[in-house]
Design an enzyme around this catalytic site. Structure first.
Site: not given
Ligand code: UDP
Length: 339
Positions: A11, A33, A74, A140, A168
């Protein structure tokens, strides 16, 4: 400049690849991918490879004569990281270590790294400045903090030049509406609300109404993905003079879950059914950036991050791609599949 964009088919990566191309950089995408889409990066060289494959990373750095790396690859879901920490440490920490080793062995010294506001945990003071203590409250956040420390140490010992960009809440899509956010399963607030608007979900569940915030729901700082893309370009340029950059990337404004839902209702003109549920594990009540240091160090300011523009562009993408990208790993997408 030839730049390797690791995780560039995802994204934020795909929006950054497009932005870098427009600025005259030559991005090369390296992505396995697993979560990204080749469709999102047309016209750019793609090496399908894994973050753990140090030999292929080294080969790619050599063959494409790469001068700098931007690293997005990630896992980034707070809730999942609580349930599957091994997956997060293996990919986010060990995988990044492999990338850094490949860079060292090829003499590539510049890295722009995707960090996160989750490294702050529950902040004592909001808005959050970079000087605040980093005390994550979920795996995370710990994986990203561990990498930040690795970057500091590699900087001191091996001369790595790095920018750790603490995002953020990334949101929105490019205004042309041809690339955007596509996660399966989706867990982010704005895409979920827009899926309700599209009739793909019966309702959105608000996770917690008893937070110490004015309307009881969590407050987040939503920053447009095109603003994040621009910050990566600024960081690449600034690494020439500034060898160790750690900055927040946010709009500086916070919106509650209820406010986001109201904005989505306004932009789409559709009624959004809402249910109220318990808190989600790992969610701090309020995360809002003080973005001043990014302005000082990078000359970066969020110019696309009004909530209205974020929701309008996200709606442009979701309403024109109700099933997301058409292909997944080169295969036709099966509606309702999960990764
Ligand atoms: N949220 C919610 N319902 C959902 C998804 C998210 O109430 O279905 C809330 C979540 O608890 C958080 C905010 O919306 O306070 C933003 O969550 P998101 O997952 O988009 O981003 P995060 O803050 O976890 O990075």
């Amino acid at each position: 400049m030839k730049v390797l964009v690791v995780g560039g088919a995802g994204y934020i990566g795909s929006h950054t690849v497009r932005y870098l191309s427009r600025c005259g950089y030559q991005p090369v995408v390296y992505d396995n991918l697993s979560l990204g889409f080749a469709e999102a990066i047309t016209g750019v060289p793609l090496v399908v490879g894994d973050l753990h494959d140090q030999a292929l990373l080294e080969q790619t750095l050599r063959e494409h004569q790469i001068e700098a790396v931007v690293h997005f690859a990630a896992y980034a879901l707070v809730g999942e990281s609580v349930n599957e920490p091994a997956k997060y440490y293996e990919n986010n920490v060990i995988g990044t270590f492999r990338l850094l080793q490949a860079m060292r062995s090829r003499g590539v010294t510049k890295l722009v790294f995707s960090s996160t506001c989750a490294t702050y945990g529950v902040p004592a003071i909001v808005p959050i400045e970079e000087t605040q203590p980093q005390r994550p409250i979920n795996p995370y956040g710990f994986t990203k903090l561990a990498v930040e420390r690795m970057l500091q140490d590699f900087h001191r010992a091996y001369g790595l030049r790095y920018a750790a960009l603490r995002y953020f809440n990334a949101a929105g899509a490019t205004p042309t509406g041809d690339i955007g956010e596509d996660h399966t399963p989706e867990s982010h607030l704005i895409p979920i609300v827009l899926q309700v608007a599209l009739g793909q979900r019966p309702h959105v569940t608000v996770f917690g109404t008893d937070y110490p915030t004015p309307d009881g729901t969590c407050i987040r700082d939503y920053v447009h993905v095109d603003d994040l893309a621009a910050a990566h370009e600024r960081a690449l340029a600034r690494l020439e003079e500034l060898p160790a950059i750690e900055v927040n990337l946010g709009s500086g404004r916070g919106f509650s879950v209820r406010e986001v839902i109201a904005e989505c209702q306004q932009v789409t003109g559709r009624k959004i059914a809402v249910e109220f549920g318990p808190r989600r594990a790992g969610d701090p009540p309020q995360l809002v950036a003080k973005p001043d240091l990014a302005k000082t160090l990078l000359g970066w300011e969020p110019i696309h991050s009004s909530l209205t523009h974020i929701v309008q562009t996200a709606w442009g993408w979701h309403s024109s791609h109700p099933q997301g990208y058409a292909t997944r790993q080169g295969k036709p997408r099966v509606v309702g599949d999960s990764r």
